[in-house]
Write a protein that holds these residues in place. Structure first.
Motif, PDB file in Angstrom:
ATOM      1  N   PHE A  84       7.777   4.026   8.156  1.00  0.00           N
ATOM      2  CA  PHE A  84       8.809   4.897   7.604  1.00  0.00           C
ATOM      3  C   PHE A  84       8.739   4.831   6.075  1.00  0.00           C
ATOM      4  N   VAL A  85       8.614   6.001   5.477  1.00  0.00           N
ATOM      5  CA  VAL A  85       8.530   6.087   4.011  1.00  0.00           C
ATOM      6  C   VAL A  85       9.512   7.159   3.547  1.00  0.00           C
ATOM      7  N   LYS A  86      10.293   6.820   2.525  1.00  0.00           N
ATOM      8  CA  LYS A  86      11.268   7.798   2.020  1.00  0.00           C
ATOM      9  C   LYS A  86      11.242   7.829   0.496  1.00  0.00           C
ATOM     10  N   TYR A  87      11.243   9.051  -0.041  1.00  0.00           N
ATOM     11  CA  TYR A  87      11.312   9.248  -1.493  1.00  0.00           C
ATOM     12  C   TYR A  87      12.777   9.393  -1.910  1.00  0.00           C
ATOM     13  N   ALA A  88      13.048   9.131  -3.190  1.00  0.00           N
ATOM     14  CA  ALA A  88      14.416   9.253  -3.714  1.00  0.00           C
ATOM     15  C   ALA A  88      14.943  10.655  -3.482  1.00  0.00           C
ATOM     16  N   ASP A  89      16.212  10.762  -3.076  1.00  0.00           N
ATOM     17  CA  ASP A  89      16.769  12.088  -2.783  1.00  0.00           C
ATOM     18  C   ASP A  89      17.223  12.836  -4.032  1.00  0.00           C
ATOM     19  N   SER A  90      17.161  12.169  -5.179  1.00  0.00           N
ATOM     20  CA  SER A  90      17.510  12.836  -6.447  1.00  0.00           C
ATOM     21  C   SER A  90      17.062  11.937  -7.607  1.00  0.00           C
TER      22      SER A  90
ATOM     23  N   TYR B 298       0.826  -1.206   0.000  1.00  0.00           N
ATOM     24  CA  TYR B 298       0.000   0.000   0.000  1.00  0.00           C
ATOM     25  C   TYR B 298       0.864   1.261   0.000  1.00  0.00           C
ATOM     26  N   ALA B 299       1.918   1.276   0.822  1.00  0.00           N
ATOM     27  CA  ALA B 299       2.791   2.451   0.916  1.00  0.00           C
ATOM     28  C   ALA B 299       3.467   2.745  -0.417  1.00  0.00           C
ATOM     29  N   GLY B 300       3.753   1.702  -1.179  1.00  0.00           N
ATOM     30  CA  GLY B 300       4.392   1.898  -2.474  1.00  0.00           C
ATOM     31  C   GLY B 300       3.479   2.527  -3.514  1.00  0.00           C
ATOM     32  N   SER B 301       2.160   2.539  -3.214  1.00  0.00           N
ATOM     33  CA  SER B 301       1.208   3.112  -4.166  1.00  0.00           C
ATOM     34  C   SER B 301       0.731   4.506  -3.743  1.00  0.00           C
ATOM     35  N   LEU B 302       1.402   5.122  -2.766  1.00  0.00           N
ATOM     36  CA  LEU B 302       1.038   6.477  -2.351  1.00  0.00           C
ATOM     37  C   LEU B 302       1.293   7.451  -3.497  1.00  0.00           C
ATOM     38  N   THR B 303       0.814   8.669  -3.351  1.00  0.00           N
ATOM     39  CA  THR B 303       1.054   9.699  -4.359  1.00  0.00           C
ATOM     40  C   THR B 303       2.566   9.855  -4.567  1.00  0.00           C
ATOM     41  N   GLY B 304       2.990   9.803  -5.820  1.00  0.00           N
ATOM     42  CA  GLY B 304       4.419   9.871  -6.129  1.00  0.00           C
ATOM     43  C   GLY B 304       5.137   8.574  -5.831  1.00  0.00           C
ATOM     44  N   GLY B 305       4.368   7.477  -5.724  1.00  0.00           N
ATOM     45  CA  GLY B 305       4.947   6.183  -5.359  1.00  0.00           C
ATOM     46  C   GLY B 305       6.070   5.721  -6.282  1.00  0.00           C
ATOM     47  N   THR B 306       6.047   6.161  -7.526  1.00  0.00           N
ATOM     48  CA  THR B 306       7.114   5.798  -8.476  1.00  0.00           C
ATOM     49  C   THR B 306       8.479   6.171  -7.930  1.00  0.00           C
ATOM     50  N   PHE B 307       8.519   7.265  -7.160  1.00  0.00           N
ATOM     51  CA  PHE B 307       9.805   7.771  -6.665  1.00  0.00           C
ATOM     52  C   PHE B 307      10.092   7.395  -5.206  1.00  0.00           C
TER      53      PHE B 307
ATOM     54  N   GLU C 210       1.011   3.417  14.845  1.00  0.00           N
ATOM     55  CA  GLU C 210       1.076   4.423  15.911  1.00  0.00           C
ATOM     56  C   GLU C 210       1.575   5.754  15.369  1.00  0.00           C
ATOM     57  N   SER C 211       2.476   5.690  14.380  1.00  0.00           N
ATOM     58  CA  SER C 211       3.040   6.922  13.817  1.00  0.00           C
ATOM     59  C   SER C 211       3.525   6.690  12.394  1.00  0.00           C
ATOM     60  N   VAL C 212       3.709   7.815  11.689  1.00  0.00           N
ATOM     61  CA  VAL C 212       4.234   7.757  10.320  1.00  0.00           C
ATOM     62  C   VAL C 212       5.346   8.789  10.184  1.00  0.00           C
ATOM     63  N   SER C 213       6.483   8.334   9.672  1.00  0.00           N
ATOM     64  CA  SER C 213       7.600   9.226   9.377  1.00  0.00           C
ATOM     65  C   SER C 213       7.793   9.224   7.859  1.00  0.00           C
ATOM     66  N   LEU C 214       7.721  10.410   7.257  1.00  0.00           N
ATOM     67  CA  LEU C 214       7.829  10.507   5.802  1.00  0.00           C
ATOM     68  C   LEU C 214       8.867  11.564   5.437  1.00  0.00           C
ATOM     69  N   THR C 215       9.751  11.204   4.515  1.00  0.00           N
ATOM     70  CA  THR C 215      10.835  12.103   4.091  1.00  0.00           C
ATOM     71  C   THR C 215      10.845  12.243   2.578  1.00  0.00           C
ATOM     72  N   LEU C 216      10.932  13.504   2.115  1.00  0.00           N
ATOM     73  CA  LEU C 216      10.951  13.761   0.674  1.00  0.00           C
ATOM     74  C   LEU C 216      12.022  14.825   0.374  1.00  0.00           C
ATOM     75  N   PRO C 217      13.198  14.386  -0.074  1.00  0.00           N
ATOM     76  CA  PRO C 217      14.236  15.349  -0.462  1.00  0.00           C
ATOM     77  C   PRO C 217      14.002  15.802  -1.907  1.00  0.00           C
ATOM     78  N   PHE C 218      14.202  17.113  -2.166  1.00  0.00           N
ATOM     79  CA  PHE C 218      14.036  17.599  -3.538  1.00  0.00           C
ATOM     80  C   PHE C 218      14.757  18.932  -3.713  1.00  0.00           C
ATOM     81  N   GLU C 219      15.589  18.976  -4.771  1.00  0.00           N
ATOM     82  CA  GLU C 219      16.288  20.207  -5.148  1.00  0.00           C
ATOM     83  C   GLU C 219      17.018  20.872  -3.964  1.00  0.00           C
ATOM     84  N   GLY C 220      17.745  20.055  -3.223  1.00  0.00           N
ATOM     85  CA  GLY C 220      18.559  20.603  -2.126  1.00  0.00           C
ATOM     86  C   GLY C 220      17.812  20.830  -0.827  1.00  0.00           C
TER      87      GLY C 220
END
Length: 220
Positions: A101-107, A79-88, A154-164
């Protein structure tokens, strides 16, 4: 005559002596009665409260603690892999069984390295996150979506690095529910309730989205 007078005098003396003896005896008996310690009467113990407590203890059944729902890790990752922007998304992880814990590609380079056969270009990547307040919508909406979908989280940690810049949030179910004024899990699988009570209100309502973003998201 003298004998008669003598006899009467003797009788008077005897009566006087008898009266004196009786008065003295009576006086002494009163004093003894007054000085005699009275028997203490112990107040009757009120057993009403004790009996009530014992009866309550006997009749009150122990409360069963509600078992916390568990999160299936494979379902979570899917399910987490199909979130908005899941491709990245590069990382979906469940820690301690209830912390997401969910993290998007940093570049784009990182994304491409993990997906060498992808037809997505760097321009596609940039346009996706730059247009339409995409990052704000992801940071506000996707943690809530996970907490709605998996009641055991209990909690969600989400990280999205983009353009520095690095956008991150770590929000607990308790914090989110307190902020919203209702339980996010109550929306369940009802897509209409999700749309009207959360999506329209906090993802697509710019003012409320900005407010929620500023409260829960850190930008570094």
């Amino acid at each position: 005559m003298k004998k008669m007078l003598f006899a009467m005098a003797m009788c008077g003396m005897l009566v006087a002596c008898s009266s004196t003896t009786e008065d003295t005896s009576t006086s002494e008996e009163v004093k003894k009665e007054e000085t005699k310690p009275q028997k203490e009467t112990k107040p009757k113990e009120d057993t009403t409260n004790t009996e009530l407590k014992e009866t309550t203890a006997k009749t009150e059944e122990p409360k069963e603690e509600k078992e916390a729902p568990t999160v299936d890790e494979s379902q979570f990752n899917m399910y987490a892999g199909s979130l908005t922007g899941g491709t990245f998304i590069t990382t979906t992880e469940l820690q301690d069984g209830n912390k997401a814990f969910v993290k998007y590609a940093d570049s784009f380079a990182t994304y491409k390295a993990e997906n060498p056969n992808s037809s997505v270009t760097e321009d596609d990547y940039k346009m996706y996150f730059e247009g339409g307040d995409a990052i704000q919508k992801i940071m506000v909406g996707e943690p809530a979506r996970l907490l709605k979908q998996f009641e055991g989280l209990e909690s969600v940690s989400l990280t999205l690095p983009f353009e520095g810049k690095r956008y991150s949030t770590e929000i607990t179910r308790e914090e989110l529910n307190s902020y919203l004024g209702f339980k996010i899990e109550s929306l369940g699988e009802d897509s209409e309730a999700w749309r009207t009570k959360f999506s329209d209100e906090y993802i697509y309502n710019e003012a409320k989205r900005n407010e929620m973003f500023n409260k829960f998201v850190t930008v570094q």
